[in-house]
Write an enzyme that holds these catalytic residues in place. Structure first.
Site, PDB file in Angstrom:
ATOM      1  CE  LYS A  32      26.831  63.444  41.473  1.00 20.03           C
ATOM      2  NZ  LYS A  32      28.054  64.067  41.959  1.00 20.03           N
TER       3      LYS A  32
ATOM      4  CD  GLU B 179      20.377  63.166  34.153  1.00 15.15           C
ATOM      5  OE1 GLU B 179      20.663  61.971  33.959  1.00 15.15           O
ATOM      6  OE2 GLU B 179      21.212  64.021  34.451  1.00 15.15           O
TER       7      GLU B 179
ATOM      8  CG  HIS C  10      26.201  51.799  39.959  1.00 13.26           C
ATOM      9  ND1 HIS C  10      26.034  52.399  38.739  1.00 13.26           N
ATOM     10  CD2 HIS C  10      24.963  51.572  40.446  1.00 13.26           C
ATOM     11  CE1 HIS C  10      24.738  52.541  38.514  1.00 13.26           C
ATOM     12  NE2 HIS C  10      24.084  52.046  39.522  1.00 13.26           N
TER      13      HIS C  10
ATOM     14  NE  ARG D  27      37.377  58.655  42.768  1.00 15.48           N
ATOM     15  CZ  ARG D  27      36.086  58.684  42.455  1.00 15.48           C
ATOM     16  NH1 ARG D  27      35.311  59.614  42.956  1.00 15.48           N
ATOM     17  NH2 ARG D  27      35.578  57.781  41.636  1.00 15.48           N
TER      18      ARG D  27
HETATM   19  C1  MV4 Z   1      22.194  57.432  33.838  1.00 20.11           C
HETATM   20  C2  MV4 Z   1      21.860  56.250  33.150  1.00 20.11           C
HETATM   21  C3  MV4 Z   1      20.889  56.322  32.180  1.00 20.11           C
HETATM   22  N1  MV4 Z   1      20.279  57.490  31.923  1.00 20.11           N
HETATM   23  N2  MV4 Z   1      21.559  58.574  33.529  1.00 20.11           N
HETATM   24  C4  MV4 Z   1      25.161  55.447  36.957  1.00 20.11           C
HETATM   25  C5  MV4 Z   1      26.341  56.027  37.604  1.00 20.11           C
HETATM   26  C6  MV4 Z   1      26.100  57.484  37.636  1.00 20.11           C
HETATM   27  N3  MV4 Z   1      27.327  58.186  37.430  1.00 20.11           N
HETATM   28  C7  MV4 Z   1      25.134  57.718  36.551  1.00 20.11           C
HETATM   29  N4  MV4 Z   1      24.647  56.449  36.121  1.00 20.11           N
HETATM   30  C8  MV4 Z   1      23.753  56.326  35.132  1.00 20.11           C
HETATM   31  N5  MV4 Z   1      23.115  57.465  34.786  1.00 20.11           N
HETATM   32  C9  MV4 Z   1      20.628  58.591  32.599  1.00 20.11           C
HETATM   33  N6  MV4 Z   1      19.984  59.736  32.341  1.00 20.11           N
HETATM   34  C10 MV4 Z   1      22.521  55.082  33.477  1.00 20.11           C
HETATM   35  C11 MV4 Z   1      23.465  55.113  34.478  1.00 20.11           C
HETATM   36  C12 MV4 Z   1      24.076  53.844  34.744  1.00 20.11           C
HETATM   37  C13 MV4 Z   1      25.429  53.633  34.529  1.00 20.11           C
HETATM   38  C14 MV4 Z   1      26.276  54.620  34.080  1.00 20.11           C
HETATM   39  C15 MV4 Z   1      27.610  54.395  33.875  1.00 20.11           C
HETATM   40  C16 MV4 Z   1      28.112  53.132  34.105  1.00 20.11           C
HETATM   41  C17 MV4 Z   1      27.311  52.138  34.562  1.00 20.11           C
HETATM   42  C18 MV4 Z   1      25.972  52.365  34.788  1.00 20.11           C
HETATM   43  C19 MV4 Z   1      25.161  51.339  35.227  1.00 20.11           C
HETATM   44  C20 MV4 Z   1      23.849  51.567  35.436  1.00 20.11           C
HETATM   45  C21 MV4 Z   1      23.300  52.818  35.202  1.00 20.11           C
END
Ligand code: MV4
Length: 491
Positions: free
Chosen positions: A115, A199, A234, A291
């Protein structure tokens, strides 16, 4: 490319083979001892057993898989999703063996697999990112200072993580150090890399991802968005394309940002750029998945593009035969992942035999699966049985058809997420398009099974549950490997 090996199993192995055969390409399946009678074995032109049931000894056995390619004169490997699909070392070893890896270069996989490296790569392209730091935290004091300027709550993420693995939410400064240490030790044990960064925590985001396609001649296009906000810890459950909330302007801006992300790492092939969308419709780049994604069919339905065919054409060195202006969205598609899990029992995997298995059929219904009546659900792998996809001129029509198709899907012998899908399709928040990633947590209340436990027992269970809940609410994610661990424990 005349013969390709599919380094995968289940529905995605079948799906890739279908396109390969359509293109006149021969296919080689690999399988584990647990998959001897699996449909992907019979569907391929040739099939080779690569080891015992555990993935580490079969579907992840890089040396064996490359040896099979040499023995059978295979000229390309399609990795599907999961398993070796985002393993830069494997992609490198495949290339070194003179076989074409149908996917991006090891360089692209490696950059986007970190990341922090990804943030670094896209920095010069003006891609919106969540406020935070773009370096690994080394000094607690300095990190706390930054957290204060960003403002709580903040999120600690593992650089090597992805799909939500190794994330920790921090509500206030008092918790900071403890949560940071936890995040680091989790990241070390899960990824062998303890780099974490912070973040600003976006509280009620929607998950929007953009499909991109790039050839080896510098051409990059996007195939619009998919919305995957209906997920549980997730694990995506319902996906759709297009999103109910994007307007043309936002779609274009996000699409252009995604194209720049792909360009930043000289991407080749099909990839997905993930964004968070906040309640004010600000979008932020999260990560890129290098992917083919599970949910790619909804994009295929609305664009008419066969993404696997494009992957193979790009791998053959062909130029994209269309540009951005040639692409448009037609209609709406919804996908339900049908898992062998019991929503009434906290989505625990439900194992057993498919006593009855009948899929819905008809125009605008696509079922990607790899099961037949009488088959066992293997306990060694992901519990997804099928992807049910429906299409319509409008979102409303696609949802109505999904509701109907679920009713015509008959699975007996195990519990599945079919009823849960129907719950979603009929829920006001989903139908109106007013939902975020908290949908399941917010609205789904399974009527727990009757239990005949004593009052004392019930009280004790409730106390234990409360403790667990307190802990779990701090870690907003459970590692995706959860199910696998559970499977391993059962053996
Ligand atoms: C976040 C977030 C809130 N704020 N970043 C979860 C999967 C990963 N790709 C990043 N994720 C998240 N990052 C910040 N700064 C909340 C999530 C997140 C989330 C994101 C997409 C789909 C479902 C999720 C479920 C919980 C948290």
């Amino acid at each position: 490319m005349k013969k390709i090996l599919i380094a995968n199993r289940g529905e995605i192995a079948l799906r890739v083979m279908r396109t390969a055969h359509k293109m006149g390409i021969k296919t080689v399946a690999i399988y584990s001892e647990a998959d001897r009678d699996a449909p992907h074995v019979y569907f391929a032109n040739e099939a080779v057993c690569v080891g015992p049931a555990p993935s580490a000894e079969s579907y992840l056995n890089q040396k064996k898989i490359i040896q099979v390619c040499k023995d059978l004169k295979v000229d390309g490997i399609h990795p599907g999703y999961g398993f070796l699909s985002e393993n830069a070392k494997f992609a490198k070893a495949v290339t070194k063996a003179g076989i074409k890896f149908i996917g991006p270069s090891p360089h692209s996989i490696k950059i986007m697999g970190s990341k922090l490296d990804a943030k670094d790569a896209v920095k010069k392209y003006d891609i919106p990112m969540v406020p935070g730091v773009d370096k690994a935290i080394t000094d607690v004091k300095a990190a706390k200072k930054i957290a204060k300027t960003i403002g709580y709550p903040i999120l600690i993420k593992a650089s090597a993580g992805g799909g939500g693995k190794g994330m920790r939410i921090v509500e206030n400064e008092a918790e900071f150090e403890e949560q940071m240490n936890r995040a680091i030790s989790e990241a070390v044990s899960a990824f062998g890399d303890g780099s974490v960064f912070i973040e600003k925590y976006v509280g009620s985001p929607r998950h929007i991802e953009i499909q991109v396609l790039a050839d080896g001649h510098g051409n990059v296009v996007h195939l619009f968005e998919r919305e995957c906000s209906i997920q549980r810890r997730h694990q995506k459950v319902v996906e759709e394309a297009p999103s109910a909330v994007l307007d043309e302007d936002l779609r274009q801006r996000m699409g252009e940002a995604a194209v720049m992300v792909a360009k930043s790492c000289k991407y080749e092939g099909a990839g997905t750029v993930e964004f968070l969308l906040d309640e004010h419709k600000n979008f932020y780049f999260l990560e890129m998945n290098t992917r083919l994604q599970v949910e790619h069919p909804v994009t295929e339905m609305i664009t008419g593009v066969d993404l696997v065919e494009q992957q193979i054409l790009v791998a053959r060195g062909k130029k994209l035969s269309f540009n951005q202006e040639d692409l448009s969205i037609k209609g709406h598609a919804v996908e339900l992942r049908v898992y062998a899990e019991d929503p009434k029992n906290n989505f625990l995997p439900s194992i057993g035999t498919l006593e009855r298995y009948e899929t819905p059929k008809g125009e605008n219904i696509r079922v990607d699966d790899s099961f037949l009546e009488g088959m066992q659900i293997p306990i060694h792998y992901d519990p997804m049985i099928a992807k049910l996809v429906t299409y319509g001129d409008t979102r409303k029509e696609a949802i109505a058809l999904m509701d109907k198709a679920i009713s015509n899907y008959h699975i007996e012998g195990i519990e599945t997420t079919l009823d849960f899908g129907q719950f979603v399709m009929n829920h006001k928040a989903f139908v109106s398009g007013k939902f975020d990633t908290h949908f399941v947590k917010k609205y789904f209340r399974p009527n727990a099974k009757e239990n005949k436990k004593s009052k004392e027992e019930t009280k004790l269970v409730a106390q234990i549950a409360a403790l667990f809940y307190e802990q779990a609410s701090k870690e907003i994610n459970i590692p995706e490997a959860q199910n696998e661990i559970w499977y391993e424990n059962r053996k």
